[in-house]
Design a protein around this motif. Structure first.
Motif, mmCIF file in Angstrom:
data_model
loop_
_atom_site.group_PDB
_atom_site.id
_atom_site.type_symbol
_atom_site.label_atom_id
_atom_site.label_comp_id
_atom_site.label_asym_id
_atom_site.label_seq_id
_atom_site.Cartn_x
_atom_site.Cartn_y
_atom_site.Cartn_z
ATOM 1 N N HIS A 103 -79.894 -68.799 77.622
ATOM 2 C CA HIS A 103 -78.672 -67.999 77.702
ATOM 3 C C HIS A 103 -77.496 -68.716 77.038
ATOM 4 O O HIS A 103 -77.512 -69.922 76.820
ATOM 5 N N THR B 259 -79.327 -63.029 82.571
ATOM 6 C CA THR B 259 -78.655 -62.409 81.427
ATOM 7 C C THR B 259 -79.611 -61.766 80.423
ATOM 8 O O THR B 259 -79.381 -60.622 80.005
ATOM 9 N N PRO B 260 -80.692 -62.429 79.989
ATOM 10 C CA PRO B 260 -81.583 -61.771 79.022
ATOM 11 C C PRO B 260 -82.164 -60.455 79.531
ATOM 12 O O PRO B 260 -82.447 -59.549 78.737
ATOM 13 N N TYR C 186 -79.304 -57.944 78.053
ATOM 14 C CA TYR C 186 -79.978 -57.644 76.793
ATOM 15 C C TYR C 186 -81.209 -56.764 76.967
ATOM 16 O O TYR C 186 -81.779 -56.303 75.975
ATOM 17 N N ILE D 9 -84.266 -57.396 77.708
ATOM 18 C CA ILE D 9 -85.363 -57.909 76.891
ATOM 19 C C ILE D 9 -86.717 -57.369 77.350
ATOM 20 O O ILE D 9 -87.646 -57.237 76.553
ATOM 21 N N TYR E 249 -87.322 -54.249 75.311
ATOM 22 C CA TYR E 249 -87.618 -54.542 73.903
ATOM 23 C C TYR E 249 -88.984 -55.209 73.755
ATOM 24 O O TYR E 249 -89.704 -54.969 72.782
ATOM 25 N N TRP F 210 -79.249 -67.543 72.425
ATOM 26 C CA TRP F 210 -78.066 -66.818 71.975
ATOM 27 C C TRP F 210 -76.847 -67.726 72.060
ATOM 28 O O TRP F 210 -76.606 -68.369 73.095
ATOM 29 N N THR G 67 -79.977 -66.864 67.617
ATOM 30 C CA THR G 67 -79.092 -65.730 67.392
ATOM 31 C C THR G 67 -77.643 -66.186 67.526
ATOM 32 O O THR G 67 -77.260 -66.716 68.564
ATOM 33 N N ALA H 117 -73.083 -58.872 72.788
ATOM 34 C CA ALA H 117 -74.367 -58.330 73.217
ATOM 35 C C ALA H 117 -74.825 -57.175 72.336
ATOM 36 O O ALA H 117 -76.028 -56.907 72.236
ATOM 37 N N ARG I 116 -76.737 -58.797 69.594
ATOM 38 C CA ARG I 116 -77.942 -59.467 70.109
ATOM 39 C C ARG I 116 -79.037 -58.455 70.458
ATOM 40 O O ARG I 116 -80.210 -58.711 70.214
ATOM 41 N N ARG I 117 -78.650 -57.336 71.033
ATOM 42 C CA ARG I 117 -79.648 -56.295 71.288
ATOM 43 C C ARG I 117 -80.228 -55.745 69.994
ATOM 44 O O ARG I 117 -81.433 -55.511 69.886
ATOM 45 N N LEU J 137 -83.080 -57.900 68.574
ATOM 46 C CA LEU J 137 -84.282 -58.178 69.356
ATOM 47 C C LEU J 137 -85.564 -57.600 68.764
ATOM 48 O O LEU J 137 -86.596 -58.293 68.764
#
Length: 265
Positions: free
Chosen positions: A94, A102-103, A107, A109, A112, A161, A186, A246, A249-250, A253
């Motif tokens: 993170h 957080t991920p 995000y 994740i 994804y 990130w 990232t 974010a 970052r998304r 992914l």
């Protein structure tokens, strides 16, 4: 005092629009100081993408101890996998102000990851940990715990990130090949000097590095990519539209997870 005439109002509005267009052009060119703040004000950072609407795999939270203090880890599996299945794993680092949730919470994740596997990416698990930057939490605490849970830790991926992106590069440089097999950074919080140093140290493993064009770390990230290519390193990624947030970052992914999966087999 009377207000502006209609003609004065229209002319003034045109000047403001022209000024806004000129500012946007300067932001795009990276010539305006405080470019990320300006980009955000001008609406150039983009909209938060909606995560893939897919069924996700199990996500489990655990408590570990390091230095006598509790530390939380969160592990996510792709759909169809069960906790304890011997999958490869990518460790998620993170950024500043983040934590092990957080991920997953910011995000998404797990969504994804599920979508990437459905599209043909070889399955792997993901795991995050609080305060990964304290001591050797990742190598001495998290990885042994993941191995106890049946995950394969002989060849792991790293995905970070911002501050975590810089941390992923550092850990990959220190442990390249064993156990770190591939690294994704990232918007890494690095400068030009550390970018060139990492490029020298990371030529032996695949690297994905990317940053938003309006991000203040875009220059050092580009320096890292160029230096890796010049050194004959295996590098993908690049500078894409976006900011240090974010949203960017998304957006990254899907291509990052597709990069990681085949390199963890």
């Amino acid at each position: 005092m009377t207000g502006p005439s209609r003609r004065e109002f229209l002319v003034g509005g045109g000047l403001l629009a022209a000024a806004g267009g000129a500012a946007a052009a300067l932001v795009h060119a990276g010539a305006l100081p405080g470019r990320e703040r300006a980009a955000r004000a001008l609406g150039l950072c983009g909209e938060m993408p909606t995560p893939p609407a897919v069924a996700t795999g199990p996500v489990r939270e655990h408590s570990l101890r390091t230095g006598g203090e509790p530390v939380r880890t969160v592990i996510g599996w792709p759909p169809g996998a069960k906790p304890g299945e011997p999958l490869p794993v990518t460790v998620l680092l993170h950024g500043g102000g983040g934590d092990a949730r957080t991920p997953f919470d910011v995000y998404a994740i797990q969504n994804y990851l599920a979508d990437a596997v459905a599209e043909g990416t070889p399955p792997f698990a993901v795991a995050s940990v609080d305060r990964w930057f304290e001591g050797r939490v990742v190598m001495d605490v998290l990885l042994p715990f993941l191995a106890e849970r049946g995950l394969r830790t002989g060849r792991v991926g790293l995905l970070g990130w911002s501050m975590g992106g810089a941390g992923a590069l550092r850990l990959a440089a220190e442990h390249r090949g064993a156990p770190v097999a591939v690294v994704v950074a990232t918007s890494p919080a690095i400068d030009d000097a550390s970018a060139r140093r990492f490029a020298r140290e990371l030529t032996g493993i695949p690297v994905w590095a990317g940053c938003g064009g309006h991000d203040s770390f875009a220059g050092p990230t580009e320096e890292l990519i160029v230096s890796l290519r010049d050194a004959g390193g295996q590098v993908e990624g690049g500078i894409h539209p976006g900011c240090h947030d974010a949203v960017f970052r998304r957006k990254m992914l899907p291509r990052q997870l597709a990069f990681l999966g085949p390199r963890l087999k």
